[in-house]
Design a protein around this motif. Structure first.
Motif, PDB file in Angstrom:
ATOM      1  N   PHE A   1      10.453  87.431 -62.648  1.00  0.00           N
ATOM      2  CA  PHE A   1      11.496  88.458 -62.634  1.00  0.00           C
ATOM      3  C   PHE A   1      10.899  89.779 -62.172  1.00  0.00           C
ATOM      4  N   GLY A   2      11.602  90.469 -61.280  1.00  0.00           N
ATOM      5  CA  GLY A   2      11.267  91.842 -60.925  1.00  0.00           C
ATOM      6  C   GLY A   2      12.293  92.788 -61.520  1.00  0.00           C
ATOM      7  N   PHE A   3      11.887  94.039 -61.733  1.00  0.00           N
ATOM      8  CA  PHE A   3      12.783  95.000 -62.404  1.00  0.00           C
ATOM      9  C   PHE A   3      12.871  96.342 -61.704  1.00  0.00           C
ATOM     10  N   GLY A   4      12.267  96.490 -60.531  1.00  0.00           N
ATOM     11  CA  GLY A   4      12.266  97.791 -59.896  1.00  0.00           C
ATOM     12  C   GLY A   4      11.523  98.798 -60.750  1.00  0.00           C
ATOM     13  N   ALA A   5      12.053 100.010 -60.801  1.00  0.00           N
ATOM     14  CA  ALA A   5      11.421 101.063 -61.592  1.00  0.00           C
ATOM     15  C   ALA A   5      11.905 101.089 -63.033  1.00  0.00           C
ATOM     16  N   ALA A   6      12.862 100.239 -63.367  1.00  0.00           N
ATOM     17  CA  ALA A   6      13.422 100.254 -64.715  1.00  0.00           C
ATOM     18  C   ALA A   6      12.427  99.706 -65.730  1.00  0.00           C
TER      19      ALA A   6
END
Length: 508
Positions: free
Chosen positions: A481-486
């Motif tokens: 899973f990736g979450f960006g900057a969050a």
């Protein structure tokens, strides 16, 4: 020009070549155009020794038409991941050199001993290998498969806690009925289209435990549906708590086998809207991935095919229905002249949206002699821009975009543990390629260990531990899973069909 500048600045998905582990895919091309020669190239990524690093398994060809591995160059190969993109060939010690002409792999722990086992589809006979846990594998007898098993996948269709084996059979082909196809006046012989051969039924082997399997193809209802299967992927598409199977068919409508929950399946592809593209024509369906690309919690389907046929993208609308989204997702113009085999939904830039990678090549090595299409092609990355649309991003990785080959299988895995998904790609008659993900951003990611085909939910994202991926390939590892900057959500929910959801902490 403004669009090109915008695209290059916006994407930033970059890959560079990593050292080749040493594997070359031998496929025995010849003037006789034996069909298996062009169909090789699946692979598997799994941690065979439980050291926390994903290892690589490459099935290999054999001499044709004898199907004999007459020397080490034809061996299947297992490479241990030593870290930092260094791999050691441990094939001989593991006992996985194999027999016959192998096409792909299916990896899962079928005996629940904590070590991942391996099924290898091959001609004249497929093999199942049990991982003994000491670095070696031993063959396990199984019911006969075929006549030509080209792919397979593991899934617990009856929810008894044991992984069952779905066998994908291609054509009723043998060296004895290897027809002459092509243009005789020009002496131009090509690999025959599947329409020249009889369809075959897929098979289902029920795992009875204690290393025993029972062929339940008849009782499960699969025997009623002859096809020309290429690959399989699993998901609970209708959210009824039972795993279903999607099978790509070469030159025929696809199959969507809905699990009725009583040990039987019904073929539901036309009713669900995934048998054919919207234009209503049969295509050369090749590879498939089956997972949620638009973050609505429902698994979607992407399929590769040949030039002029598009790569159909089917969006899951819920209530058992799909809608083709190839055009609305802006994927259609990007793939119209491409031919693809392996395909992967994966978040390469860790922005929280799954991108698409395709391993590209035509099936016909002489296609350029009669058409404007090319045989050897570069691979492609399509970035998921907003959960709804895709755009071409291969230009950000010029070396990947420039390398044309007869690509076949492809998988995405974090090989070096840096939180970014790397790529492993095979090509006929060429070294396997490892592409290191060097995407430069500060986006966060995590990986969640999960049982085969479990659904993992973190925040608004859903992903599936689908061990059958792309073209005759298998990934048995944690779910990315990736979450960006969050900030990373604190918990993940793992749902295995038939069991209560389990909450686990997210690794920071």
């Amino acid at each position: 020009m403004r669009l090109l500048l915008f695209s290059a600045a916006a994407f930033g998905i970059t890959f560079v070549p990593a050292p080749n582990p040493g594997f070359v895919l031998e496929h025995s091309p010849s003037p006789e155009k034996y069909l298996p020669s062009t169909m090789a190239g699946g692979l598997a990524v799994f941690d065979f020794n439980n050291d926390g690093r994903p290892d690589l398994f490459f099935p290999n060809g054999a001499e044709l038409p004898s199907f004999r591995k007459t020397g080490p160059k034809y061996w299947n190969r297992l490479y241990r991941n030593d870290g930092d993109f260094h791999f050691t060939d441990v094939t001989e010690k593991a006992g996985l050199a194999g027999d016959g002409f192998a096409f792909g792999a299916a990896a899962a722990d079928f005996d629940n001993d904590g070590f991942i086992d391996l099924f290898v589809p091959a001609l004249p006979a497929s093999k199942l290998y049990r991982n003994k846990g000491d670095g070696t594998f031993v063959e396990v007898p199984i019911p006969a498969t075929g006549p030509w098993t080209i792919a397979a996948g593991w899934f617990d269709y009856d929810r008894d806690g044991l992984q069952d084996l779905f066998i994908v059979n291609y054509l009723n082909w043998s060296p004895a009925n290897n027809h002459w196809c092509g243009d005789r006046p020009k002496n131009l012989r090509v690999y025959c289209h599947p329409r020249h051969f009889q369809a075959t039924t897929n098979q289902l082997l029920h795992n009875k435990g204690n290393g025993k399997f029972e062929d339940v193809t008849q009782s499960s209802g699969l025997a009623k549906y002859p096809g020309k299967g290429m690959s399989v992927a699993f998901a609970d598409y209708d959210a009824d708590g039972f795993l279903d199977a999607f099978v790509t068919n070469d030159g025929m409508p696809n199959f969507l086998f809905r699990n009725k929950g009583n040990g039987t399946f019904e073929e539901n592809a036309f009713a669900a809207g995934v048998a054919l593209p919207d234009r209503g024509v049969t295509i050369s369906n090749m590879g498939v991935d089956f997972r949620d690309y638009d973050n609505d919690g429902r698994p979607d389907i992407v399929v590769t095919a040949l030039a002029g046929e598009s790569f159909p993208l089917f969006r899951n609308l819920g209530k058992g229905q799909f809608q083709e989204a190839t055009t609305t997702a802006r994927l259609a113009p990007l793939v119209v002249r491409k031919s693809g085999w392996g395909v992967v939904f994966a978040d390469f830039d860790n922005d929280g949206r799954k991108d698409i990678f395709t391993a590209n090549s035509h099936v016909n090595d002489l296609v350029s002699a009669t058409t404007s299409d090319a045989y050897q092609l570069p691979n492609s990355i399509f970035q998921n821009r907003d959960g709804k649309t895709f755009a071409g991003a291969t230009s950000d990785s010029p070396e990947l975009a420039a390398e044309s080959a007869a690509h076949r299988g492809a998988l995405a895995a974090d090989l070096d543990g840096d939180g970014r998904l790397d790529l492993i790609v095979t090509a006929l008659g060429a070294p396997a390629r490892i592409w290191r993900n060097t995407t430069a951003n500060t986006n966060k990611s995590t990986q969640i260990p999960a049982p085969p085909n479990a659904t993992v939910t973190i925040g608004s994202q859903t992903n599936t531990a689908n061990t059958a991926v792309g073209y005759s390939s298998s990934y048995a590892g944690p779910v990315h899973f990736g979450f960006g900057a969050a900030p990373l959500p604190p918990e993940a929910i793992i749902t295995v069909p038939g069991a209560a959801p389990k909450t686990v902490a997210v690794r920071k």
